[in-house]
Write a protein that holds these residues in place. Structure first.
Motif, PDB file in Angstrom:
ATOM      1  N   ASP A   1       0.829  -1.204   0.000  1.00  0.00           N
ATOM      2  CA  ASP A   1       0.000   0.000   0.000  1.00  0.00           C
ATOM      3  C   ASP A   1       0.864   1.254   0.000  1.00  0.00           C
ATOM      4  O   ASP A   1       1.867   1.329   0.714  1.00  0.00           O
ATOM      5  N   LEU A   2       0.435   2.236  -0.783  1.00  0.00           N
ATOM      6  CA  LEU A   2       1.056   3.552  -0.709  1.00  0.00           C
ATOM      7  C   LEU A   2       0.554   4.272   0.540  1.00  0.00           C
ATOM      8  O   LEU A   2      -0.616   4.176   0.895  1.00  0.00           O
ATOM      9  N   ASN A   3       1.460   4.998   1.183  1.00  0.00           N
ATOM     10  CA  ASN A   3       1.101   5.858   2.312  1.00  0.00           C
ATOM     11  C   ASN A   3       0.957   7.265   1.757  1.00  0.00           C
ATOM     12  O   ASN A   3       1.938   7.970   1.576  1.00  0.00           O
ATOM     13  N   ASP A   4      -0.286   7.661   1.433  1.00  0.00           N
ATOM     14  CA  ASP A   4      -0.533   8.856   0.621  1.00  0.00           C
ATOM     15  C   ASP A   4       0.176   8.654  -0.708  1.00  0.00           C
ATOM     16  O   ASP A   4      -0.187   7.802  -1.472  1.00  0.00           O
TER      17      ASP A   4
ATOM     18  N   ASP B   1       3.616   8.069  -0.819  1.00  0.00           N
ATOM     19  CA  ASP B   1       4.910   7.456  -0.518  1.00  0.00           C
ATOM     20  C   ASP B   1       4.888   5.950  -0.752  1.00  0.00           C
ATOM     21  O   ASP B   1       3.958   5.250  -0.345  1.00  0.00           O
TER      22      ASP B   1
ATOM     23  N   ARG C   1      11.636   5.112   2.162  1.00  0.00           N
ATOM     24  CA  ARG C   1      10.502   5.548   1.355  1.00  0.00           C
ATOM     25  C   ARG C   1      10.937   6.555   0.294  1.00  0.00           C
ATOM     26  O   ARG C   1      11.960   7.213   0.433  1.00  0.00           O
TER      27      ARG C   1
ATOM     28  N   ASP D   1       9.010   9.423  -2.735  1.00  0.00           N
ATOM     29  CA  ASP D   1       7.788  10.131  -3.095  1.00  0.00           C
ATOM     30  C   ASP D   1       7.410   9.791  -4.534  1.00  0.00           C
ATOM     31  O   ASP D   1       8.166  10.078  -5.470  1.00  0.00           O
TER      32      ASP D   1
ATOM     33  N   ASP E   1      -2.537   8.188  -5.077  1.00  0.00           N
ATOM     34  CA  ASP E   1      -2.425   8.350  -3.620  1.00  0.00           C
ATOM     35  C   ASP E   1      -3.248   7.273  -2.915  1.00  0.00           C
ATOM     36  O   ASP E   1      -4.407   7.045  -3.256  1.00  0.00           O
ATOM     37  N   ASN E   2      -2.603   6.622  -1.946  1.00  0.00           N
ATOM     38  CA  ASN E   2      -3.225   5.530  -1.176  1.00  0.00           C
ATOM     39  C   ASN E   2      -3.565   4.315  -2.041  1.00  0.00           C
ATOM     40  O   ASN E   2      -4.404   3.491  -1.666  1.00  0.00           O
TER      41      ASN E   2
ATOM     42  N   LYS F   1      -1.675   1.197  -4.738  1.00  0.00           N
ATOM     43  CA  LYS F   1      -0.759   0.069  -4.571  1.00  0.00           C
ATOM     44  C   LYS F   1       0.503   0.293  -5.397  1.00  0.00           C
ATOM     45  O   LYS F   1       0.479   0.979  -6.420  1.00  0.00           O
TER      46      LYS F   1
ATOM     47  N   GLU G   1      -5.989   3.903  -6.193  1.00  0.00           N
ATOM     48  CA  GLU G   1      -6.683   3.270  -5.076  1.00  0.00           C
ATOM     49  C   GLU G   1      -7.865   2.441  -5.584  1.00  0.00           C
ATOM     50  O   GLU G   1      -8.539   2.809  -6.532  1.00  0.00           O
TER      51      GLU G   1
END
Length: 273
Positions: free
Chosen positions: A88-91, A93, A101, A103, A121-122, A124, A250
């Motif tokens: 999973d992306l963190n926002d 990242d 990490r 960006d 954002d958020n 995969k 997402e």
């Protein structure tokens, strides 16, 4: 970036050697040495003696295409590789490797709008590391339309696991080709081809104007209105090992349990949500 980095020059020199066709006897020694040192599995390919240069051996094609699921909802691996990270992306990242990490917006570059970049954002991400022993061609993971391609010149640092642990933002520093794609279910994702040390050439068959590791130093955008590709289509290759990063919006993909494992082109690695 206003001049080529030393890693570009080193890669170009190695590329000249790799592209040279030696006499059959010498080329046989070169090919046998490479296959033996790297541990290449040649069972899916033509005999090593048929390749007239080291680069021809790097970019070898399969004797017969692999079988893969024709189900529209199944997303296949585009290459033979090791999954160094996925999840999973963190926002915006993603993980370069555990604990490091980067960006994703910066990885995609400045030729995409903030709105285009924010779709992931958020979402995969999947990092595919192709080692020097791997099959170097890449394929389309699902029926799709290519909307844009951007060639971003950069450096050619090694992308092996030890290098990923030492250099923060390695993917962002290296030269890359970024493809914005839309799948048949209407979801968008990016495929990012990341160059590496030695040769540094990334072929993109549908866009011959992309010339990587060249004197061209500014990002270039290509846009398409009706470029459709099918799952399994061969669309180019790395000349030496490198990395592919897939970043999906997402609620597009449900990933299989592939982290820290070897995958093969054609293997189902995710399903549509």
């Amino acid at each position: 970036m206003n001049k080529r980095h030393i890693t570009s020059l080193i890669s170009q020199q190695f590329g000249r050697f790799a592209s040279k066709e030696f006499s059959p006897k010498i080329q046989g020694i070169v090919n046998n040495t490479y296959v033996g040192l790297m541990g290449l599995d040649m069972s899916d390919f033509y005999d090593r003696s048929t390749y007239k240069s080291l680069n021809a051996l790097f970019t070898r094609k399969l004797r017969e295409d692999r079988k893969f699921s024709k189900r529209k909802a199944e997303f296949i691996s585009p290459c033979d590789s090791y999954i160094s990270e996925s999840g999973d992306l963190n926002d915006e990242d993603a993980l370069q490797i555990k604990g490091m990490r980067y960006d994703c917006h910066t990885l995609l570059g400045d030729n995409f709008s903030d709105e285009e970049k924010s779709i992931v954002d958020n979402g995969k991400f999947i990092n595919f590391y192709l080692s020097p022993k791997d099959y170097h061609r890449y394929h389309i993971p699902t029926d799709l339309q290519v909307l844009k391609a951007v060639h971003i010149p950069g450096k050619f640092y090694p992308v092996n696991i030890s290098s990923l642990k030492m250099r923060v933002n390695l993917f962002i520093e290296n030269e890359r080709v970024v493809l914005l794609c839309e799948s048949t279910n209407g979801k968008k994702f990016y495929m990012v081809l990341v160059a590496a040390l030695n040769v540094g050439v990334m072929q993109v068959s549908f866009e011959p104007n992309i010339k990587t590791n060249s004197s061209h130093l500014e990002p270039t955008l290509y846009e398409y209105e009706d470029l459709h590709l099918k799952k399994g289509d061969d669309f180019g290759c790395f000349e030496m090992g490198s990395t592919i990063v897939i970043i999906a919006e997402e609620n597009m993909l449900e990933l299989e349990n592939i982290n820290y494992s070897d995958v093969k082109y054609g293997q189902t690695i995710a399903k549509y949500v």
